[in-house]
Enzyme design. Structure first.
Site, PDB file in Angstrom:
ATOM      1  CG  HIS A 296      -3.177   7.618  -0.880  1.00  0.00           C
ATOM      2  ND1 HIS A 296      -2.952   6.595  -1.777  1.00  0.00           N
ATOM      3  CD2 HIS A 296      -4.027   7.114   0.055  1.00  0.00           C
ATOM      4  CE1 HIS A 296      -3.650   5.515  -1.408  1.00  0.00           C
ATOM      5  NE2 HIS A 296      -4.307   5.812  -0.302  1.00  0.00           N
TER       6      HIS A 296
ATOM      7  CD  GLN B 172      -8.113   2.070   6.092  1.00  0.00           C
ATOM      8  OE1 GLN B 172      -9.104   2.536   6.674  1.00  0.00           O
ATOM      9  NE2 GLN B 172      -6.964   1.824   6.704  1.00  0.00           N
ATOM     10  CB  SER B 173      -7.687  -1.530  -0.310  1.00  0.00           C
ATOM     11  OG  SER B 173      -6.511  -0.841  -0.682  1.00  0.00           O
ATOM     12  CB  VAL B 174      -3.496  -1.335   2.931  1.00  0.00           C
ATOM     13  CG1 VAL B 174      -2.416  -1.833   3.890  1.00  0.00           C
ATOM     14  CG2 VAL B 174      -3.272  -1.913   1.536  1.00  0.00           C
TER      15      VAL B 174
ATOM     16  CG  HIS C 235      -2.205   4.024   3.545  1.00  0.00           C
ATOM     17  ND1 HIS C 235      -2.902   3.023   4.181  1.00  0.00           N
ATOM     18  CD2 HIS C 235      -2.886   4.280   2.400  1.00  0.00           C
ATOM     19  CE1 HIS C 235      -3.952   2.677   3.446  1.00  0.00           C
ATOM     20  NE2 HIS C 235      -3.973   3.439   2.372  1.00  0.00           N
TER      21      HIS C 235
ATOM     22  CG  ASP D  74       0.031   3.268  -4.505  1.00  0.00           C
ATOM     23  OD1 ASP D  74      -0.648   3.545  -3.499  1.00  0.00           O
ATOM     24  OD2 ASP D  74      -0.277   2.345  -5.304  1.00  0.00           O
TER      25      ASP D  74
HETATM   26  P1  5GP Z   1      -6.012   2.532   0.212  1.00  0.00           P
HETATM   27  O1  5GP Z   1      -6.914   2.027  -0.895  1.00  0.00           O
HETATM   28  O2  5GP Z   1      -6.014   1.596   1.399  1.00  0.00           O
HETATM   29  O3  5GP Z   1      -6.248   3.955   0.589  1.00  0.00           O
HETATM   30  O4  5GP Z   1      -4.544   2.533  -0.398  1.00  0.00           O
HETATM   31  C1  5GP Z   1      -3.734   1.415  -0.418  1.00  0.00           C
HETATM   32  C2  5GP Z   1      -2.688   1.680  -1.468  1.00  0.00           C
HETATM   33  O5  5GP Z   1      -1.632   0.757  -1.268  1.00  0.00           O
HETATM   34  C3  5GP Z   1      -3.176   1.500  -2.894  1.00  0.00           C
HETATM   35  O6  5GP Z   1      -2.982   2.717  -3.616  1.00  0.00           O
HETATM   36  C4  5GP Z   1      -2.320   0.358  -3.435  1.00  0.00           C
HETATM   37  O7  5GP Z   1      -1.954   0.545  -4.780  1.00  0.00           O
HETATM   38  C5  5GP Z   1      -1.117   0.369  -2.514  1.00  0.00           C
HETATM   39  N1  5GP Z   1      -0.493  -0.917  -2.292  1.00  0.00           N
HETATM   40  C6  5GP Z   1      -1.115  -2.078  -1.949  1.00  0.00           C
HETATM   41  N2  5GP Z   1      -0.218  -3.063  -1.786  1.00  0.00           N
HETATM   42  C7  5GP Z   1       1.008  -2.512  -2.017  1.00  0.00           C
HETATM   43  C8  5GP Z   1       2.331  -3.033  -2.007  1.00  0.00           C
HETATM   44  O8  5GP Z   1       2.581  -4.225  -1.722  1.00  0.00           O
HETATM   45  N3  5GP Z   1       3.345  -2.179  -2.298  1.00  0.00           N
HETATM   46  C9  5GP Z   1       3.111  -0.864  -2.609  1.00  0.00           C
HETATM   47  N4  5GP Z   1       4.177  -0.108  -2.882  1.00  0.00           N
HETATM   48  N5  5GP Z   1       1.867  -0.336  -2.626  1.00  0.00           N
HETATM   49  C10 5GP Z   1       0.836  -1.151  -2.347  1.00  0.00           C
END
Ligand code: 5GP
Ligand code: ZN
Length: 113
Positions: A101, A93-95, A99, A29
């Site tokens: 973690h 969730q931001s992406v 996924h 991450d």
């Molecule tokens: P979410 O908030 O969707 O559960 O987790 C998305 C995760 O993706 C976050 O922990 C964020 O730091 C990680 N992330 C977002 N963009 C990138 C990227 O371009 N590369 C990597 N390695 N991690 C990313």
């Protein structure tokens, strides 16, 4: 293709990849929340767990087993670790590409924030 995790899986965006096979990719991450923080994603674009179907059950299981394997390889399996997937905005969730973690290397709190 605008999905950043599809682009990471395709090698179009650089990332620190720790594992790859024909179904999944795992990478560190960018903004780690623990000493070990690795994301395990299916190469196939699935928005999140709510968007997954029965035909993807084996793929989802594989993601989880790969996470357990990586935890062993990273040396966090003995102390314990957390595997979590956020589904939707309220969960953070931001992406929008499924996924998992994998977090470890420190004491985890419960309940999570
Ligand atoms: P979410 O908030 O969707 O559960 O987790 C998305 C995760 O993706 C976050 O922990 C964020 O730091 C990680 N992330 C977002 N963009 C990138 C990227 O371009 N590369 C990597 N390695 N991690 C990313
Ligand atoms: Zn994607």
């Amino acid at each position: 293709m605008s999905c950043i995790f599809c682009q990471i899986a395709a090698g179009e965006i650089a990332s620190d990849i720790v594992y790859r096979d024909e179904q999944v990719v795992a990478f560190r991450d960018l903004n780690p929340q623990a000493p070990t923080h690795i994301l395990i994603i299916p190469i196939q674009h699935i928005e999140n767990l709510a968007d997954a179907s029965e035909e993807q059950a084996a793929l989802l299981g594989h993601c989880n087993l790969v996470a357990a394997q990586i935890a062993q390889a990273e040396g966090i399996a003995e102390d314990g670790y957390r595997l979590v997937t956020n589904v939707g905005a309220a969960a953070g969730q931001s992406v929008d590409h499924l996924h998992f973690h994998l977090l470890g290397g420190r004491r985890m709190h419960w309940p999570p924030g």
